[in-house]
Scaffold this motif. Structure first.
Motif, PDB file in Angstrom:
ATOM      1  N   GLU A  69      -5.917 -14.558   6.531  1.00 57.73           N
ATOM      2  CA  GLU A  69      -7.413 -15.515   6.789  1.00 57.73           C
ATOM      3  C   GLU A  69      -8.559 -14.823   6.521  1.00 57.73           C
ATOM      4  O   GLU A  69      -9.079 -15.348   5.803  1.00 57.73           O
ATOM      5  N   THR A  70      -9.160 -13.835   7.122  1.00 56.89           N
ATOM      6  CA  THR A  70     -10.294 -13.190   7.020  1.00 56.89           C
ATOM      7  C   THR A  70     -10.659 -12.706   5.380  1.00 56.89           C
ATOM      8  O   THR A  70     -11.856 -13.417   5.124  1.00 56.89           O
ATOM      9  N   ASN A  71     -10.120 -12.232   4.728  1.00 59.31           N
ATOM     10  CA  ASN A  71      -9.766 -12.253   3.257  1.00 59.31           C
ATOM     11  C   ASN A  71     -10.048 -13.372   2.474  1.00 59.31           C
ATOM     12  O   ASN A  71     -10.925 -13.692   1.790  1.00 59.31           O
ATOM     13  N   ALA A  72      -9.141 -14.436   3.153  1.00 58.03           N
ATOM     14  CA  ALA A  72      -9.446 -16.047   2.381  1.00 58.03           C
ATOM     15  C   ALA A  72     -10.776 -16.699   2.999  1.00 58.03           C
ATOM     16  O   ALA A  72     -10.946 -17.343   1.896  1.00 58.03           O
ATOM     17  N   ARG A  73     -11.517 -16.613   3.914  1.00 55.11           N
ATOM     18  CA  ARG A  73     -12.191 -17.276   4.075  1.00 55.11           C
ATOM     19  C   ARG A  73     -13.790 -16.636   3.426  1.00 55.11           C
ATOM     20  O   ARG A  73     -14.392 -17.687   3.239  1.00 55.11           O
ATOM     21  N   VAL A  74     -13.366 -15.556   3.088  1.00 53.07           N
ATOM     22  CA  VAL A  74     -14.793 -15.341   2.199  1.00 53.07           C
ATOM     23  C   VAL A  74     -14.345 -15.898   0.633  1.00 53.07           C
ATOM     24  O   VAL A  74     -15.079 -16.845   0.875  1.00 53.07           O
ATOM     25  N   ILE A  75     -13.486 -15.692   0.510  1.00 56.13           N
ATOM     26  CA  ILE A  75     -13.541 -16.608  -1.357  1.00 56.13           C
ATOM     27  C   ILE A  75     -13.520 -17.849  -0.149  1.00 56.13           C
ATOM     28  O   ILE A  75     -14.028 -18.571  -1.872  1.00 56.13           O
ATOM     29  N   VAL A  76     -12.500 -18.464  -0.193  1.00 57.47           N
ATOM     30  CA  VAL A  76     -13.623 -20.091  -0.334  1.00 57.47           C
ATOM     31  C   VAL A  76     -14.462 -20.208   0.497  1.00 57.47           C
ATOM     32  O   VAL A  76     -15.201 -21.670  -0.664  1.00 57.47           O
ATOM     33  N   ASP A  77     -15.454 -19.569   0.938  1.00 60.76           N
ATOM     34  CA  ASP A  77     -16.327 -19.976   1.399  1.00 60.76           C
ATOM     35  C   ASP A  77     -17.588 -19.866   0.163  1.00 60.76           C
ATOM     36  O   ASP A  77     -18.241 -20.587  -0.376  1.00 60.76           O
ATOM     37  N   GLU A  78     -17.225 -18.710  -0.692  1.00 61.73           N
ATOM     38  CA  GLU A  78     -17.930 -18.839  -2.097  1.00 61.73           C
ATOM     39  C   GLU A  78     -17.568 -19.892  -3.558  1.00 61.73           C
ATOM     40  O   GLU A  78     -18.504 -20.312  -4.007  1.00 61.73           O
ATOM     41  N   TYR A  79     -16.269 -19.935  -3.305  1.00 64.95           N
ATOM     42  CA  TYR A  79     -15.912 -20.727  -4.080  1.00 64.95           C
ATOM     43  C   TYR A  79     -16.487 -22.297  -3.848  1.00 64.95           C
ATOM     44  O   TYR A  79     -16.970 -23.228  -4.375  1.00 64.95           O
ATOM     45  N   LEU A  80     -16.917 -22.750  -2.455  1.00 59.89           N
ATOM     46  CA  LEU A  80     -17.015 -23.810  -1.945  1.00 59.89           C
ATOM     47  C   LEU A  80     -18.182 -23.883  -2.044  1.00 59.89           C
ATOM     48  O   LEU A  80     -19.229 -25.160  -2.339  1.00 59.89           O
ATOM     49  N   LYS A  81     -19.266 -23.495  -2.661  1.00 64.40           N
ATOM     50  CA  LYS A  81     -20.882 -22.863  -2.874  1.00 64.40           C
ATOM     51  C   LYS A  81     -21.341 -23.024  -4.722  1.00 64.40           C
ATOM     52  O   LYS A  81     -22.048 -23.570  -4.737  1.00 64.40           O
ATOM     53  N   LYS A  82     -19.846 -22.720  -5.193  1.00 63.74           N
ATOM     54  CA  LYS A  82     -20.739 -22.732  -6.950  1.00 63.74           C
ATOM     55  C   LYS A  82     -19.868 -24.449  -7.302  1.00 63.74           C
ATOM     56  O   LYS A  82     -19.297 -24.748  -6.172  1.00 63.74           O
ATOM     57  N   PRO A  83     -20.864 -24.265  -8.074  1.00 64.21           N
ATOM     58  CA  PRO A  83     -19.917 -26.020  -8.959  1.00 64.21           C
ATOM     59  C   PRO A  83     -19.478 -25.652  -9.758  1.00 64.21           C
ATOM     60  O   PRO A  83     -19.100 -24.614  -9.701  1.00 64.21           O
ATOM     61  N   GLN A  84     -18.010 -26.365  -9.642  1.00 61.09           N
ATOM     62  CA  GLN A  84     -17.301 -26.442  -9.837  1.00 61.09           C
ATOM     63  C   GLN A  84     -16.893 -26.345 -11.426  1.00 61.09           C
ATOM     64  O   GLN A  84     -16.914 -27.706 -11.752  1.00 61.09           O
ATOM     65  N   LYS A  85     -15.977 -25.866 -12.559  1.00 62.56           N
ATOM     66  CA  LYS A  85     -16.020 -26.481 -13.894  1.00 62.56           C
ATOM     67  C   LYS A  85     -15.101 -27.730 -14.230  1.00 62.56           C
ATOM     68  O   LYS A  85     -13.607 -27.073 -13.254  1.00 62.56           O
TER      69      LYS A  85
END
Length: 113
Positions: A61-77
């Motif tokens: 969970e802890t590592n995944a939340r960091v990745i999810v937060d970064e993912y959601l901040k970036k515009p998706q291609k």
């Protein structure tokens, strides 16, 4: 502990495509993830929208939340149509081959902003 391997929801996304791109992002980082609800992530008769969910093990969970937060901040291609190495033609927006399960060949570039 067994509870460390219990699956928890880490994100709810509007479309199954978005959920699978996030799943691939987590998998690429070494975090096993699953998508649920993808069959019902379309509008239902009553107009309700059921999101596709991404689940990870509680221990991740802890590592995944960091990745999810970064993912959601970036515009998706949006992925262009592509041909898998198995020869299957894949439609726009799909990050995995429905024939063999391989991920898009340029997956490592998906989140480069």
């Amino acid at each position: 502990m067994d509870s460390d391997y219990e699956l928890i929801r880490i994100a709810s996304l509007t479309t199954a495509t978005e959920a699978h791109i996030l799943r691939m992002t987590l998998n690429h980082a070494g975090i096993p993830a699953q998508v649920t609800g993808e069959q019902s992530s379309n509008t239902l008769g009553g107009g309700a929208l059921i999101p596709a969910e991404v689940h990870v093990r509680k221990i991740d969970e802890t590592n995944a939340r960091v990745i999810v937060d970064e993912y959601l901040k970036k515009p998706q291609k949006i992925l262009e149509p592509w041909t898998c190495s198995c020869g299957e033609d894949i439609d726009e927006g799909f990050g995995s081959c429905w024939s063999c399960g391989r991920d898009h060949p340029s997956f490592s570039d998906l989140n480069d902003g």
